[in-house]
Design a protein around this motif. Structure first.
Motif, PDB file in Angstrom:
ATOM      1  N   GLY A  29     -51.964  57.473  -1.955  1.00 52.60           N
ATOM      2  CA  GLY A  29     -53.342  57.775  -1.574  1.00 52.60           C
ATOM      3  C   GLY A  29     -54.182  58.239  -2.751  1.00 52.60           C
ATOM      4  O   GLY A  29     -53.673  58.561  -3.821  1.00 52.60           O
TER       5      GLY A  29
ATOM      6  N   GLN B 101     -51.716  48.987  -5.090  1.00 55.26           N
ATOM      7  CA  GLN B 101     -50.917  47.758  -5.054  1.00 55.26           C
ATOM      8  C   GLN B 101     -51.741  46.528  -4.730  1.00 55.26           C
ATOM      9  O   GLN B 101     -51.270  45.400  -4.904  1.00 55.26           O
ATOM     10  CB  GLN B 101     -49.818  47.888  -4.007  1.00 55.26           C
TER      11      GLN B 101
ATOM     12  N   GLN C 293     -49.054  57.490 -11.559  1.00 53.03           N
ATOM     13  CA  GLN C 293     -48.822  57.851 -10.158  1.00 53.03           C
ATOM     14  C   GLN C 293     -47.558  57.096  -9.726  1.00 53.03           C
ATOM     15  O   GLN C 293     -47.564  55.871  -9.652  1.00 53.03           O
ATOM     16  CB  GLN C 293     -50.022  57.432  -9.308  1.00 53.03           C
TER      17      GLN C 293
ATOM     18  N   THR D 227     -52.573  45.130  -1.874  1.00 58.07           N
ATOM     19  CA  THR D 227     -51.833  44.247  -0.955  1.00 58.07           C
ATOM     20  C   THR D 227     -52.744  43.251  -0.243  1.00 58.07           C
ATOM     21  O   THR D 227     -52.315  42.156   0.092  1.00 58.07           O
ATOM     22  CB  THR D 227     -51.073  45.077   0.099  1.00 58.07           C
ATOM     23  N   ARG D 228     -54.004  43.629  -0.017  1.00 58.73           N
ATOM     24  CA  ARG D 228     -54.905  42.696   0.702  1.00 58.73           C
ATOM     25  C   ARG D 228     -55.334  41.538  -0.189  1.00 58.73           C
ATOM     26  O   ARG D 228     -55.910  40.575   0.272  1.00 58.73           O
ATOM     27  CB  ARG D 228     -56.141  43.461   1.213  1.00 58.73           C
TER      28      ARG D 228
END
Ligand code: TTP
Length: 393
Positions: free
Chosen positions: A83, A10, A78, A12-13
């Motif tokens: 993970g 994703q 996925q 996110t950072r």
């Protein structure tokens, strides 16, 4: 050999830049980040690419298609990002022998990927100054003997880079227990493989994990530095283009423009008159940089305009951004400290004395906006005339 590319995360950072695109599709020089890794795998003789997609999958699918540079491509989905071991598990039904795994958001030096793919069970490492933030690899007698995640007391300075060649047997070991941070981690699979097989450490000359916005600048600094000068676009005789500058076909550089390479001006971009571009700068497709604008060491994504009287330094601007006349970016703190940025709610040092701003897609600044160093503007944010922005919005 089949090569699995992990591109489902994703990112996110990296927000807000990954709000509406997957991190692997962020631009690095003339192609998406993940394409550098895929190209290295193809150059190293990959027989098939199995690309694991999930978050914003369509962008990755449509870029690579069913064949990429003559190599068949399979997409493994996925469903939720649980993970890296879970991501490889999603790919495993398409695998039928030894296989390689590469992170789709890492830059590897291409020669070392070739070495990796021809080394049997293998794991790519890189020497780092502070290994405590990485998976740390122990090596004895030319084989990998241990892997430990983010240790307080690192046994060696060799960091794991997320690039592996696994024996076919590893497919049976993908059901690992959940880790402390609630993910299924590929490093737990590696720990099993090194018990049962001789795993060769392959030392990379260069590697970059692109997780946060300033690492996107570093990725561009790396890949733009390798450009060979090429002026295919419409370049005014009265421009001054120095060093490794690429102006693609369909781009325009008007009079009075100075560009100090490395710089890449992509197709459809319009620069000038009287603009100054320097440092490793990428001007994406259809961008407009106009009169009396200085852009330094920045990534400006497609269809963004900085039309008049602005300074943009060490910054990343998303797509379809418009900077009002006189918008200025601060990229240096007067106390000499490294610039900090808020990543997932936490203030984090960029490790850079010079860093400007991160601007999400569709942001519009009003005239004479001043943006403080380290500010992040989310998608679609607006400023008012003369505003001084010192906090994220
Ligand atoms: P990370 O960088 O750990 O995760 P991310 O890309 O989602 O970023 P963030 O932490 O900012 O949210 O991922 C390492 C690589 O593995 C990267 O190439 C994305 C990929 N990945 C998957 O394909 N599936 C997953 O479930 C996870 C966690 C990562």
């Amino acid at each position: 050999m089949q090569v699995v590319i992990l591109a489902a995360g994703q990112g996110t950072r990296m927000r807000p830049l990954t709000e509406s695109r997957p991190k692997p599709m962020l631009p690095v020089a003339d192609r998406p980040l993940v394409a550098h890794t895929v190209d290295a795998a193809v150059d190293a003789g990959a027989s098939e690419l199995v690309i694991v997609v999930g978050y914003e999958a369509e962008a990755v699918r449509s870029y690579f298609g069913e064949q990429y540079r003559g190599v068949p491509v399979t997409f493994a989905v996925q469903q939720s990002q649980q993970g890296t071991a879970d991501a490889v598990r999603a790919a495993s039904e398409y695998l039928d022998g030894p296989f390689a795994v590469l992170n789709g958001d890492n830059l590897y030096d291409p020669e070392s990927i070739e070495t990796l793919l021809s080394s049997g069970p293998a794991l790519a490492t890189v020497r780092v100054a502070d290994p405590s933030n990485y998976g740390v690899i122990s090596v004895e007698d030319g084989r990998v003997t241990g892997i430990v995640e983010k240790p307080d007391d690192p046994p060696t300075d060799r960091a794991n880079t997320g690039a592996y060649v696994f024996p076919a047997k590893a497919r049976e070991w993908l059901d690992v227990p959940e880790s402390e941070r609630g993910e299924y981690e590929i490093t737990d699979v590696v720990a099993r493989v090194i018990e049962a097989f001789d795993v060769t450490p392959v030392e990379l000359d260069r590697w970059l994990d692109v997780g946060r916005p300033w690492e996107l600048l570093e990725a561009n600094e790396w890949k733009l530095a390798g450009l060979e000068r090429r002026l295919d676009g419409d370049v005014s005789d009265e421009g001054d283009l120095r060093g490794s500058v690429v102006v693609e076909d369909g781009a325009t550089v008007e009079s009075g423009v100075v560009i100090e390479g490395p710089a890449l001006i992509r197709s459809g971009a319009e620069v000038g008159p009287n603009a100054y571009i320097r440092g490793a700068t990428l001007l994406g497709e259809g961008t407009h940089v106009g009169q009396s604008v200085e852009i330094k060491n920045s990534v400006i994504m497609a269809e963004t305009s900085v039309p008049h009287l602005s300074y943009v330094g060490d910054s990343v601007l998303g797509r379809q951004v418009n900077f009002g006349a006189g918008t200025k970016v601060a990229n240096l703190r007067h106390d000499g400290e490294d610039v900090r940025v808020t990543v997932k709610g936490e203030r984090v040092s960029t490790g850079r004395r010079k860093f400007g701003v991160v601007v999400g897609d569709g942001v519009k600044t009003a005239i004479n906006t001043s943006l403080n160093a380290g500010v992040v503007l989310s998608e679609g944010a607006r400023t008012t005339p003369g505003e001084s922005v010192t906090r994220d919005r």
